[in-house]
Motif scaffolding. Structure first.
Motif, PDB file in Angstrom:
ATOM      1  N   MET A 365       3.280   4.282  -5.778  1.00 42.49           N
ATOM      2  CA  MET A 365       4.102   3.691  -4.881  1.00 42.49           C
ATOM      3  C   MET A 365       3.283   3.180  -4.322  1.00 42.49           C
ATOM      4  O   MET A 365       2.452   3.559  -3.482  1.00 42.49           O
ATOM      5  CB  MET A 365       5.570   4.344  -5.729  1.00 42.49           C
ATOM      6  CG  MET A 365       5.807   4.721  -6.898  1.00 42.49           C
ATOM      7  SD  MET A 365       5.688   3.965  -8.001  1.00 42.49           S
ATOM      8  CE  MET A 365       5.892   5.109  -9.584  1.00 42.49           C
ATOM      9  N   SER A 366       4.014   1.771  -3.685  1.00 37.68           N
ATOM     10  CA  SER A 366       3.866   0.840  -3.155  1.00 37.68           C
ATOM     11  C   SER A 366       4.677   0.736  -2.221  1.00 37.68           C
ATOM     12  O   SER A 366       4.911  -0.362  -1.001  1.00 37.68           O
ATOM     13  CB  SER A 366       3.206  -0.636  -3.691  1.00 37.68           C
ATOM     14  OG  SER A 366       4.498  -1.156  -4.395  1.00 37.68           O
ATOM     15  N   SER A 367       5.797   1.129  -2.104  1.00 36.13           N
ATOM     16  CA  SER A 367       6.733   1.247  -1.427  1.00 36.13           C
ATOM     17  C   SER A 367       7.414   2.594  -1.077  1.00 36.13           C
ATOM     18  O   SER A 367       7.303   3.516  -2.193  1.00 36.13           O
ATOM     19  CB  SER A 367       8.122  -0.422  -1.149  1.00 36.13           C
ATOM     20  OG  SER A 367       8.148   0.444  -2.684  1.00 36.13           O
ATOM     21  N   ALA A 368       8.040   2.416  -0.014  1.00 34.31           N
ATOM     22  CA  ALA A 368       9.217   3.815   0.573  1.00 34.31           C
ATOM     23  C   ALA A 368      10.741   3.827  -0.857  1.00 34.31           C
ATOM     24  O   ALA A 368      10.478   5.424  -1.263  1.00 34.31           O
ATOM     25  CB  ALA A 368       9.664   4.376   1.416  1.00 34.31           C
TER      26      ALA A 368
ATOM     27  N   ALA B 111       0.285  -2.260  16.281  1.00 30.91           N
ATOM     28  CA  ALA B 111       1.962  -1.795  17.005  1.00 30.91           C
ATOM     29  C   ALA B 111       3.044  -2.295  17.687  1.00 30.91           C
ATOM     30  O   ALA B 111       3.768  -1.941  17.254  1.00 30.91           O
ATOM     31  CB  ALA B 111       1.298  -0.262  17.544  1.00 30.91           C
ATOM     32  N   GLY B 112       2.724  -3.299  18.131  1.00 35.54           N
ATOM     33  CA  GLY B 112       3.399  -4.069  19.002  1.00 35.54           C
ATOM     34  C   GLY B 112       4.122  -5.508  18.169  1.00 35.54           C
ATOM     35  O   GLY B 112       4.820  -5.811  18.417  1.00 35.54           O
ATOM     36  N   SER B 113       3.858  -5.225  16.976  1.00 31.32           N
ATOM     37  CA  SER B 113       3.794  -7.067  16.223  1.00 31.32           C
ATOM     38  C   SER B 113       5.525  -6.667  15.212  1.00 31.32           C
ATOM     39  O   SER B 113       6.161  -5.911  15.779  1.00 31.32           O
ATOM     40  CB  SER B 113       2.582  -6.923  15.246  1.00 31.32           C
ATOM     41  OG  SER B 113       1.939  -7.214  15.673  1.00 31.32           O
ATOM     42  N   PRO B 114       5.746  -7.772  15.299  1.00 35.59           N
ATOM     43  CA  PRO B 114       7.517  -7.356  14.242  1.00 35.59           C
ATOM     44  C   PRO B 114       7.013  -7.107  13.320  1.00 35.59           C
ATOM     45  O   PRO B 114       6.072  -6.762  12.902  1.00 35.59           O
ATOM     46  CB  PRO B 114       7.578  -8.791  14.156  1.00 35.59           C
ATOM     47  CG  PRO B 114       6.989 -10.048  15.365  1.00 35.59           C
ATOM     48  CD  PRO B 114       5.284  -9.078  15.567  1.00 35.59           C
ATOM     49  N   PRO B 115       8.396  -6.030  12.683  1.00 39.30           N
ATOM     50  CA  PRO B 115       8.280  -5.769  11.098  1.00 39.30           C
ATOM     51  C   PRO B 115       7.627  -6.476  10.010  1.00 39.30           C
ATOM     52  O   PRO B 115       6.698  -6.492   9.490  1.00 39.30           O
ATOM     53  CB  PRO B 115       9.946  -4.902  11.512  1.00 39.30           C
ATOM     54  CG  PRO B 115      10.067  -5.082  12.557  1.00 39.30           C
ATOM     55  CD  PRO B 115       9.334  -5.797  12.978  1.00 39.30           C
ATOM     56  N   ALA B 116       7.892  -7.802  10.485  1.00 39.83           N
ATOM     57  CA  ALA B 116       7.685  -8.582   9.626  1.00 39.83           C
ATOM     58  C   ALA B 116       6.380  -8.833   9.053  1.00 39.83           C
ATOM     59  O   ALA B 116       6.139  -9.073   7.828  1.00 39.83           O
ATOM     60  CB  ALA B 116       8.810  -9.968   9.045  1.00 39.83           C
ATOM     61  N   ILE B 121       1.104  -7.472   7.036  1.00 37.76           N
ATOM     62  CA  ILE B 121      -0.703  -7.441   7.020  1.00 37.76           C
ATOM     63  C   ILE B 121      -0.866  -6.312   6.150  1.00 37.76           C
ATOM     64  O   ILE B 121      -2.030  -5.979   5.631  1.00 37.76           O
ATOM     65  CB  ILE B 121      -1.165  -6.770   8.742  1.00 37.76           C
ATOM     66  CG1 ILE B 121      -0.681  -7.925   9.265  1.00 37.76           C
ATOM     67  CG2 ILE B 121      -2.287  -6.147   9.043  1.00 37.76           C
ATOM     68  CD1 ILE B 121      -0.690  -7.999  11.106  1.00 37.76           C
ATOM     69  N   LEU B 122      -0.458  -5.714   5.818  1.00 38.56           N
ATOM     70  CA  LEU B 122      -0.241  -4.406   5.473  1.00 38.56           C
ATOM     71  C   LEU B 122       0.107  -4.476   3.955  1.00 38.56           C
ATOM     72  O   LEU B 122      -0.755  -4.153   2.246  1.00 38.56           O
ATOM     73  CB  LEU B 122       0.815  -3.102   5.365  1.00 38.56           C
ATOM     74  CG  LEU B 122       0.254  -2.245   6.370  1.00 38.56           C
ATOM     75  CD1 LEU B 122       1.810  -1.911   7.148  1.00 38.56           C
ATOM     76  CD2 LEU B 122      -0.836  -1.325   6.409  1.00 38.56           C
ATOM     77  N   HIS B 123       0.715  -5.783   3.907  1.00 40.48           N
ATOM     78  CA  HIS B 123       0.529  -6.017   2.281  1.00 40.48           C
ATOM     79  C   HIS B 123      -0.745  -6.264   1.669  1.00 40.48           C
ATOM     80  O   HIS B 123      -0.973  -5.246  -0.206  1.00 40.48           O
ATOM     81  CB  HIS B 123       1.439  -7.035   1.803  1.00 40.48           C
ATOM     82  CG  HIS B 123       2.121  -7.776   0.272  1.00 40.48           C
ATOM     83  ND1 HIS B 123       1.360  -8.781  -0.644  1.00 40.48           N
ATOM     84  CD2 HIS B 123       2.997  -6.734  -0.738  1.00 40.48           C
ATOM     85  CE1 HIS B 123       1.802  -8.605  -1.623  1.00 40.48           C
ATOM     86  NE2 HIS B 123       3.015  -7.654  -1.715  1.00 40.48           N
ATOM     87  N   VAL B 128      -2.341  -1.615  -6.134  1.00 34.15           N
ATOM     88  CA  VAL B 128      -1.855  -2.368  -7.188  1.00 34.15           C
ATOM     89  C   VAL B 128      -2.620  -1.650  -8.597  1.00 34.15           C
ATOM     90  O   VAL B 128      -3.148  -0.796  -8.530  1.00 34.15           O
ATOM     91  CB  VAL B 128      -2.289  -3.625  -7.113  1.00 34.15           C
ATOM     92  CG1 VAL B 128      -1.865  -4.254  -6.251  1.00 34.15           C
ATOM     93  CG2 VAL B 128      -3.885  -4.246  -6.772  1.00 34.15           C
ATOM     94  N   ARG B 129      -2.637  -2.274  -9.344  1.00 33.41           N
ATOM     95  CA  ARG B 129      -2.311  -1.922 -11.012  1.00 33.41           C
ATOM     96  C   ARG B 129      -2.688  -2.469 -11.687  1.00 33.41           C
ATOM     97  O   ARG B 129      -3.418  -3.763 -11.649  1.00 33.41           O
ATOM     98  CB  ARG B 129      -1.106  -1.186 -11.755  1.00 33.41           C
ATOM     99  CG  ARG B 129      -0.720   0.014 -10.978  1.00 33.41           C
ATOM    100  CD  ARG B 129       0.533   0.227 -11.843  1.00 33.41           C
ATOM    101  NE  ARG B 129       1.536   0.702 -10.794  1.00 33.41           N
ATOM    102  CZ  ARG B 129       1.890   2.363 -10.951  1.00 33.41           C
ATOM    103  NH1 ARG B 129       0.713   3.190 -11.763  1.00 33.41           N
ATOM    104  NH2 ARG B 129       2.711   2.934  -9.932  1.00 33.41           N
ATOM    105  N   GLY B 130      -3.762  -2.173 -12.187  1.00 34.52           N
ATOM    106  CA  GLY B 130      -4.642  -2.768 -14.070  1.00 34.52           C
ATOM    107  C   GLY B 130      -5.483  -4.379 -13.416  1.00 34.52           C
ATOM    108  O   GLY B 130      -6.322  -3.720 -12.643  1.00 34.52           O
ATOM    109  N   TRP B 131      -5.257  -5.277 -14.025  1.00 36.33           N
ATOM    110  CA  TRP B 131      -6.382  -6.012 -13.492  1.00 36.33           C
ATOM    111  C   TRP B 131      -6.305  -6.800 -12.471  1.00 36.33           C
ATOM    112  O   TRP B 131      -7.128  -6.414 -11.344  1.00 36.33           O
ATOM    113  CB  TRP B 131      -6.210  -7.535 -14.238  1.00 36.33           C
ATOM    114  CG  TRP B 131      -6.566  -6.849 -15.622  1.00 36.33           C
ATOM    115  CD1 TRP B 131      -6.122  -7.241 -17.048  1.00 36.33           C
ATOM    116  CD2 TRP B 131      -7.896  -7.286 -16.321  1.00 36.33           C
ATOM    117  NE1 TRP B 131      -6.535  -7.290 -18.079  1.00 36.33           N
ATOM    118  CE2 TRP B 131      -8.190  -6.803 -17.421  1.00 36.33           C
ATOM    119  CE3 TRP B 131      -9.180  -6.708 -14.765  1.00 36.33           C
ATOM    120  CZ2 TRP B 131      -8.909  -6.583 -17.923  1.00 36.33           C
ATOM    121  CZ3 TRP B 131     -10.238  -6.889 -16.387  1.00 36.33           C
ATOM    122  CH2 TRP B 131     -10.508  -6.564 -17.792  1.00 36.33           C
TER     123      TRP B 131
END
Lengths: 523, 189
Positions: A365-368, B111-116, B121-123, B128-131
């Motif tokens: 999965m891609s989120s907790a 590490a010091g960046s805001p959670p959002a 950045i990680l997104h 991901v799946r498929g194509w």
């Protein structure tokens, strides 16, 4: 040339039982193992595989030396299952330690299935007791009305049913299905220098030695000063003398360029149901043109697997299965059905071991939140395995392959195709699964495809025992027909599959009986 | 001889596809080099430096939230960096790419960046799946590699550990759980 009184090929559970028994009697023993060392207790391996998801390449056999070829129509891939290390498959087994039933020794007479064994349950019964003591089996027959007779109690008390077992057991009982505890080579209490089980839950890699590993007794045997284990050594041939006795082994230490001979008064081959017939076939000579013990053409034939078909049952309420890593509930009620001549008997195994597919799904999965949603159904799921009996067939054989290892020796080739008997057994297992699921109130269930079976490394036959060379390879003591000082041990000497129950305890009981015979012969 | 138009176009199409396939086969090594980003020489196994560990753990929390126990993730990274060939470089590369992305957004580091921002950045590294997966493999091979090797390991470790506790189990397998609790109704052991 090196020498010892006894040379054993293969350091698995049967070879180790013999090595340990003979060193205790004062004989010097050398055990040859093709695979690498396997440190004991398996704390290092536990840390690597469980905590750090790593497999040390130094702990695995080289690909060519562990290679074999298969002709299985895609039904089953055996190669990835091979465990070739000091201690053999039993370094990573479930530890379930069951006796065969008296009727399983007489399948020809009772069901027209395969052949009868050349010995009876009554003859083997005392050796079952010795084997249970050796392995430290925890169990009871008090809750199992289907258990065979025994002359001594289990050495350790049982692992009780889990809470979720008891929930299902109560429901099933009202439908006439009986669940009982599982005897297992796992220490319910401290035993023979091994600590009591702490329910760490990763039983395939027990870090404390609570689940039995042959390496425990190899270490004790080595401590006597009379047992040496030589790992990373291939045994290429058994050399016979002019009188028909086994004289020596031709060995090659991996990483060296020359063969050596190791002479012994008695040679035991306990290398599993693929490598044992391979060595007998490779050891052909002028006197034995078709291989050792193969006068009747039975070496490599009569291969039988246990087919383990599993299903999952889903419930509306939480069961929280998986809080014990070991096996708790099972049922021997269907091991000897009235229709056994048409299909195999079945042991029903209510594994509390956690179904790993939930972890796998969660990991993708891609989120907790999504991972937890994928994992959460595990709380309401139980896995049930149909542990089934099989038959022999001309399409279940081991022979020499076209492929060769680094020394130029042909590898083993396994051809294994399900028989009509197996297909009938699968149908019986699927019906039984449906019955169990309905009786236990499962809201959903799914059962695997017939091709999707496990074997738990239960490969039997290929060098079966019998009365004489016309119908078998070894006598009831495991001695190769026509070779008075050459013995085989392990699952390869089984006559058929030995019924639906886990075979390891029987292999150890037979091995201890063989050790007694060898000790008598050595004087 | 005259070919019907439709057949002519079909033949042209087949020829183009066959030529492209032949070129891909012939030039596959060069294509692979082109698709694979330049990498610095791998570090030998060894200790992770503190900034790398900080960034890795920030990534773990950004992916999994704050309800997890974090010690075993740090232990996991440190052990693999010290014992498994390639892991130290992998983790250093992963942390560097996150810090680089954070600096582009005006932060001093991940590490010091805001959670959002951390999540943003990680997104692109999330599975991901498929194509979408195929497309990412072609267009962003380095991110795909990091996602496959680091992000997947983080979720895998989560599934084997914290997921058990967060869905109601008392403990996860891998440490002694005793022989009493499993026989009791959940929560009573």
């Amino acid at each position: 040339m090196s020498e010892s009184t006894v040379a054993i090929v293969g350091s698995g559970i049967a070879g180790t039982a013999i090595a340990h028994a003979l060193t205790l009697r004062g004989h010097d023993v050398v055990v040859f193992e093709k695979g690498p060392d396997f440190p004991y207790p398996a704390e290092k391996q536990f840390r690597e595989s469980v905590l750090y998801d790593h497999s040390d390449p130094a702990g695995a056999i080289a690909d060519d030396l562990g290679h074999m070829t298969e002709g299985n129509d895609g039904e089953k891939k055996l190669l990835p299952e091979r465990v070739m290390v000091v201690g053999g498959c039993a370094t990573q087994w479930a530890g379930i330690a069951l006796r065969m039933a008296p009727r399983d020794f007489r399948t020809r007479t009772l069901y027209r299935l395969d052949e009868d064994w050349p010995l009876s349950y009554e003859e083997l019964e005392p050796w079952y007791g010795h084997a249970e003591s050796l392995l430290g089996v925890s169990g009871t027959d008090d809750d199992n009305p289907f258990a065979p007779p025994r002359s001594r109690p289990f050495p350790l008390p049982p692992f009780e049913l889990s809470w979720d077992d008891r929930v299902l057991a109560a429901r099933l009982k009202s439908h006439g299905i009986h669940i009982h505890t599982t005897p297992q080579a796992r220490t319910r209490l401290d035993y023979d220098g091994r600590p009591g089980c702490a329910n760490i839950g990763t039983c395939y890699m027990c870090p404390i030695g609570a689940r039995y590993m042959p390496n425990h007794h190899l270490r004790l045997a080595a401590a006597t000063g009379r047992c040496t284990v030589r790992s990373d050594v291939s045994v290429r041939r058994i050399v016979m003398d002019a009188s028909g006795r086994a004289r020596a082994l031709v060995i090659r230490a991996h990483g060296t360029s020359a063969d050596r001979e190791h002479a012994a008064r008695v040679i035991v081959v306990a290398a599993g149901s693929f490598e044992t017939p391979r060595l007998l076939l490779l050891s052909h000579d002028a006197r034995h043109p078709d291989g050792l013990g193969n006068q009747g053409g039975h070496v490599g034939r009569h291969l039988v697997f246990h087919h383990l078909w599993s299903g999952h049952m889903h419930y509306r309420e939480d069961l929280f299965a998986g809080r014990a890593g070991f096996w708790t509930g099972q049922s021997h009620q269907f091991c000897d059905p009235p229709t056994r001549a048409r299909h195999g008997g079945i042991k029903v195994e209510f594994s509390t071991a956690f179904a790993p597919q939930h972890e796998k799904r969660a990991a993708s999965m891609s989120s907790a939140a999504a991972a937890l949603a994928a994992f959460e159904p595990a709380r309401r799921c139980r896995r049930v395995t149909m542990h089934t009996e099989s038959d022999t067939s001309p399409r279940k054989v081991v022979r020499l392959s076209e492929a060769r290892d680094r020394f130029g020796d042909p590898c083993a080739h396994v051809e294994y195709r399900l028989s009509e008997y197996d297909r009938q057994t699968f149908r019986f297992g699927r019906e039984l699964f449906e019955r169990v699921a309905a009786a236990s109130g499962a809201s959903e269930r799914e059962f695997c495809d017939i091709r999707d079976f496990d074997t738990y490394n239960h490969y039997m036959g290929t060098c079966r025992m019998g009365a004489g060379p016309a119908d078998s390879v070894v006598d009831p003591h495991g001695r190769v027909h026509g070779c008075p000082n050459l013995y085989l041990a392990g699952l390869s000497i089984f006559v058929g599959g030995g019924g639906p129950l886990n075979p390891t305890l029987t292999a150890v009981a037979l091995a201890l009986r063989t050790a007694e015979k060898i000790a008598e012969e050595l004087g | 001889m005259q070919l019907p138009r439709r057949r002519f176009l079909a033949l042209i199409g087949v020829a183009v596809v066959a030529s492209a396939a032949a070129m891909v086969v012939r030039r596959r090594r060069a294509l692979r080099r082109w698709l694979r980003p330049a990498r610095s020489a791998p570090f030998p196994p060894g200790d992770l430096d503190p900034p790398t560990v900080r960034t890795l753990m920030a990534a773990v929390h950004a992916l999994l939230g704050e309800r997890i126990e974090s010690d075993h993730y740090e232990d996991f990274f440190r052990w693999r960096a010290a014992h498994v060939s390639g892991c130290r470089s992998l983790y250093a590369g992963f942390a560097a790419s996150l810090d680089r992305a954070a600096r582009v957004s005006g932060q001093r580091g991940f590490a010091g960046s805001p959670p959002a921002l951390q999540r943003r950045i990680l997104h692109p590294m999330l599975p991901v799946r498929g194509w979408a997966r195929v497309w990412r493999r072609v267009t962003e091979p380095e991110r795909t590699r990091l996602a496959r090797l680091v992000v997947r390991d983080i979720f895998h470790l989560f599934a084997r550990t914290d997921a058990w506790v967060l869905t109601g189990y008392d403990a996860w397998p891998g440490h002694p759980r005793g022989l009493e609790a499993y026989r009791q109704a959940p929560g009573q052991g």
